[in-house]
Design a protein around this motif. Sequence first.
Motif, PDB file in Angstrom:
ATOM      1  N   LEU A  46      20.677 -40.128  -3.571  1.00  0.00           N
ATOM      2  CA  LEU A  46      19.649 -39.782  -4.594  1.00  0.00           C
ATOM      3  C   LEU A  46      18.093 -39.845  -4.664  1.00  0.00           C
ATOM      4  O   LEU A  46      17.316 -39.250  -4.997  1.00  0.00           O
ATOM      5  CB  LEU A  46      20.332 -40.360  -5.682  1.00  0.00           C
ATOM      6  N   PRO A  47      17.994 -40.997  -3.897  1.00  0.00           N
ATOM      7  CA  PRO A  47      16.275 -41.375  -3.645  1.00  0.00           C
ATOM      8  C   PRO A  47      15.410 -39.889  -2.975  1.00  0.00           C
ATOM      9  O   PRO A  47      14.638 -39.389  -3.611  1.00  0.00           O
ATOM     10  CB  PRO A  47      16.185 -42.248  -2.726  1.00  0.00           C
ATOM     11  N   GLY A  53      12.700 -33.161  -6.230  1.00  0.00           N
ATOM     12  CA  GLY A  53      12.712 -32.638  -7.492  1.00  0.00           C
ATOM     13  C   GLY A  53      14.130 -32.098  -7.728  1.00  0.00           C
ATOM     14  O   GLY A  53      14.182 -31.261  -8.740  1.00  0.00           O
ATOM     15  N   VAL A  54      15.279 -32.155  -7.070  1.00  0.00           N
ATOM     16  CA  VAL A  54      16.367 -31.448  -7.080  1.00  0.00           C
ATOM     17  C   VAL A  54      17.135 -32.287  -8.302  1.00  0.00           C
ATOM     18  O   VAL A  54      18.177 -31.790  -8.830  1.00  0.00           O
ATOM     19  CB  VAL A  54      17.237 -31.753  -5.845  1.00  0.00           C
ATOM     20  N   ALA A  55      16.936 -33.756  -8.335  1.00  0.00           N
ATOM     21  CA  ALA A  55      17.726 -34.652  -9.215  1.00  0.00           C
ATOM     22  C   ALA A  55      16.442 -35.221 -10.267  1.00  0.00           C
ATOM     23  O   ALA A  55      15.622 -35.482  -9.877  1.00  0.00           O
ATOM     24  CB  ALA A  55      18.387 -35.599  -8.296  1.00  0.00           C
ATOM     25  N   ALA A  56      16.909 -35.737 -11.495  1.00  0.00           N
ATOM     26  CA  ALA A  56      16.183 -36.157 -12.393  1.00  0.00           C
ATOM     27  C   ALA A  56      17.201 -37.568 -13.179  1.00  0.00           C
ATOM     28  O   ALA A  56      17.742 -37.302 -14.028  1.00  0.00           O
ATOM     29  CB  ALA A  56      15.866 -35.048 -13.528  1.00  0.00           C
ATOM     30  N   ALA A  80      27.085 -33.336  -8.463  1.00  0.00           N
ATOM     31  CA  ALA A  80      27.587 -32.692  -9.266  1.00  0.00           C
ATOM     32  C   ALA A  80      26.759 -32.123 -10.461  1.00  0.00           C
ATOM     33  O   ALA A  80      26.922 -31.448 -11.215  1.00  0.00           O
ATOM     34  CB  ALA A  80      28.731 -33.545 -10.063  1.00  0.00           C
ATOM     35  N   GLY A  81      25.482 -32.778 -10.686  1.00  0.00           N
ATOM     36  CA  GLY A  81      24.755 -32.240 -11.564  1.00  0.00           C
ATOM     37  C   GLY A  81      23.404 -32.879 -11.440  1.00  0.00           C
ATOM     38  O   GLY A  81      22.992 -33.989 -10.759  1.00  0.00           O
ATOM     39  N   ARG A  82      22.157 -32.426 -12.026  1.00  0.00           N
ATOM     40  CA  ARG A  82      20.831 -32.703 -11.765  1.00  0.00           C
ATOM     41  C   ARG A  82      20.493 -33.896 -12.389  1.00  0.00           C
ATOM     42  O   ARG A  82      19.475 -34.701 -12.150  1.00  0.00           O
ATOM     43  CB  ARG A  82      20.054 -31.853 -12.599  1.00  0.00           C
TER      44      ARG A  82
END
Length: 163
Positions: A46-47, A53-56, A80-82
Amino acid sequence: HELGHNYGLEHSLAEGADGALHDYADLQCAMGAATGGGADVKCYALPWMAYLGVAAPAVVTAASLPPGASRSFELGLVWAGRTEGVAVDGESFGAPVGTHFFVSLQGDAGPNAALKGMWMYTQPGVPAVVWRKAVSVHRVPAGGPGGGGSARLAVLGGGRPML
């Protein structure tokens, strides 16, 4: 792994029981180690996904979590999701400037199927446990994953909690 370096990412370290940071020991992340001769394609933790910018992930600050208050979050698998995962602004809670903590759920399915049955810890001082599904906690120092790497602090699951 090498593609991550091209995007400015550093290695994903793991903190061992001895308190030391171990390079190439966070096997759940592509930046932690390239194992299995490259046949074990897996996601970034996640970091790095947030840095790119792929995850929020949801953000928790001291202002949004005052003393005595609590919040709960449902964690879906990080790939599985942003908006899966939680980022904690450590600085707002008194940690050194720029420090963030990330909480995410990883599993050995989908794009991380290569984690199935993998030994998650392989370095001296980092106890071994077989991977399945676990909540991971990473600490990212000032500068972000591209400026100082990241350290996995804890894994809750995989048969037992590991700090």
